[in-house]
Write a protein that holds these residues in place. Sequence first.
Motif, short mmCIF file in Angstrom:
data_model
loop_
_atom_site.label_atom_id
_atom_site.label_comp_id
_atom_site.label_asym_id
_atom_site.label_seq_id
_atom_site.Cartn_x
_atom_site.Cartn_y
_atom_site.Cartn_z
N HIS A 122 -2.12 12.44 2.91
CA HIS A 122 -2.15 11.79 1.60
C HIS A 122 -0.74 11.50 1.09
O HIS A 122 0.23 12.16 1.46
N CYS A 123 -0.64 10.51 0.24
CA CYS A 123 0.65 10.04 -0.29
C CYS A 123 1.22 11.04 -1.28
O CYS A 123 0.50 11.56 -2.14
N GLU A 124 2.53 11.28 -1.19
CA GLU A 124 3.14 12.23 -2.13
C GLU A 124 3.23 11.65 -3.54
O GLU A 124 3.32 12.39 -4.51
N VAL A 125 3.21 10.33 -3.64
CA VAL A 125 3.29 9.72 -4.98
C VAL A 125 1.94 9.79 -5.69
O VAL A 125 1.87 10.03 -6.89
N GLU B 63 -4.64 7.77 0.54
CA GLU B 63 -4.16 8.01 1.90
C GLU B 63 -2.75 7.43 2.03
O GLU B 63 -2.45 6.37 1.48
N CYS B 64 -1.88 8.14 2.77
CA CYS B 64 -0.54 7.58 3.03
C CYS B 64 -0.71 6.27 3.81
O CYS B 64 -1.44 6.22 4.80
N ALA B 65 -0.01 5.26 3.36
CA ALA B 65 -0.13 3.94 4.01
C ALA B 65 0.22 4.03 5.48
O ALA B 65 -0.42 3.40 6.34
N TRP B 66 1.22 4.84 5.80
CA TRP B 66 1.66 4.91 7.20
C TRP B 66 0.72 5.75 8.06
O TRP B 66 0.67 5.57 9.28
N THR C 260 0.80 -1.23 0.00
CA THR C 260 0.00 0.00 0.00
C THR C 260 0.83 1.28 0.00
O THR C 260 0.29 2.36 -0.24
N CYS C 261 2.13 1.18 0.27
CA CYS C 261 3.02 2.35 0.17
C CYS C 261 3.83 2.19 -1.12
O CYS C 261 4.50 1.17 -1.29
N PRO C 262 3.80 3.15 -2.03
CA PRO C 262 4.53 3.00 -3.29
C PRO C 262 6.03 2.76 -3.10
O PRO C 262 6.68 2.18 -3.96
N LYS C 263 6.57 3.22 -1.96
CA LYS C 263 8.00 3.01 -1.70
C LYS C 263 8.25 1.76 -0.86
O LYS C 263 9.40 1.42 -0.58
N GLY C 264 7.20 1.12 -0.40
CA GLY C 264 7.34 -0.10 0.39
C GLY C 264 8.09 0.14 1.69
O GLY C 264 8.82 -0.74 2.16
N LEU C 265 7.88 1.30 2.30
CA LEU C 265 8.63 1.63 3.52
C LEU C 265 8.14 0.81 4.71
O LEU C 265 6.95 0.62 4.90
N LEU C 266 9.10 0.37 5.52
CA LEU C 266 8.76 -0.54 6.62
C LEU C 266 8.90 0.09 8.00
O LEU C 266 8.56 -0.53 9.00
N GLY D 257 7.81 3.47 8.98
CA GLY D 257 7.17 4.78 9.05
C GLY D 257 7.22 5.51 7.73
O GLY D 257 7.84 5.07 6.77
N PRO D 258 6.53 6.67 7.71
CA PRO D 258 6.37 7.39 6.44
C PRO D 258 7.64 8.06 5.96
O PRO D 258 8.58 8.28 6.72
N CYS D 259 7.63 8.41 4.67
CA CYS D 259 8.81 9.01 4.06
C CYS D 259 8.94 10.49 4.40
O CYS D 259 9.97 11.09 4.17
N GLY D 260 7.90 11.08 4.89
CA GLY D 260 7.96 12.51 5.21
C GLY D 260 7.41 13.37 4.10
O GLY D 260 7.26 14.58 4.25
N GLY D 261 7.09 12.76 2.99
CA GLY D 261 6.55 13.54 1.87
C GLY D 261 5.03 13.63 1.89
O GLY D 261 4.45 14.33 1.07
N TYR D 262 4.42 12.94 2.81
CA TYR D 262 2.95 12.95 2.80
C TYR D 262 2.42 14.31 3.19
O TYR D 262 3.04 15.06 3.94
N LYS D 263 1.23 14.61 2.65
CA LYS D 263 0.65 15.92 2.92
C LYS D 263 -0.82 15.74 3.27
O LYS D 263 -1.54 15.07 2.53
S1 SF4 Z 1 3.64 9.41 1.49
FE1 SF4 Z 1 3.25 7.56 2.71
S2 SF4 Z 1 2.44 6.01 1.28
FE2 SF4 Z 1 3.36 7.67 0.07
S3 SF4 Z 1 5.42 6.99 -0.36
FE3 SF4 Z 1 5.55 8.26 1.52
S4 SF4 Z 1 5.28 6.80 3.22
FE4 SF4 Z 1 4.67 5.71 1.35
#
Ligand code: SF4
Length: 218
Positions: free
Chosen positions: A168-171, A176-179, A151-157, A159-165
Amino acid sequence: MIVTEQKAFTEIVGYLNPYKRLFIVGCGSCATAWHTGGETEVREMAGKLQDMGKIITGWVVVEEPCDERKTKRELQRAHAAEVAEAEALLVMACGAGTGTVAMAIPDKPIYPALNSLYLARLERLTRTDERCVLCGECVLAWTGGICPLATCPKGLLNGPCGGYKDGHCEVDQSKECAWVAIYQRMKNLDSLEMLETIHPPKDFSKMTHPRRVDKTPA
Ligand code: SF4
Ligand code: SF4
């Protein structure tokens, strides 16, 4: 469920161009539920191919074509004569089902009518979403049952990448951001402390292909 889509008819016809007589195999499980390879779709496909002058020697919807026992029972026994008459088989199932048909009928060309997309939750009859990428080392115990790989396009394990706003997912901002979803779920379960553990890099060797598991009979 394995989510599939039908290939463009022009692509299918391109594969089948050299052949006049065809046998069609459908799937009574996922492809029936998703309306890509059930009886209705198999009949439609047969009709379209007949309109082009092809001869359909027969068709069958195998309960689960990925189960070799069921596929062999239908193709090598119940429908053996119709399969023998065909020059090639068209399979309306996922890649696993199509591959199983190919192994069951080694002396004839096998063509896929579907593209296999992903392993999904069936949300309703017209909607699915990806839930698992079959990683071989499930982490759902500490993510509240939500798979970050799927569910996270980056497959992060961790916590979030910090790009969410705004959650919502930055990608893909429509999602919704998976994390955020994982955090909310763990919060609802009163288990946020489980997210404090930093997990080591995942063992992706478990996703090395081809994978095979041989179970010892009980
Ligand atoms: S915003 Fe959330 S779902 Fe999107 S890439 Fe970053 S951690 Fe993953
Ligand atoms: S962690 Fe995700 S991809 Fe891996 S087995 Fe669990 S649900 Fe499937």
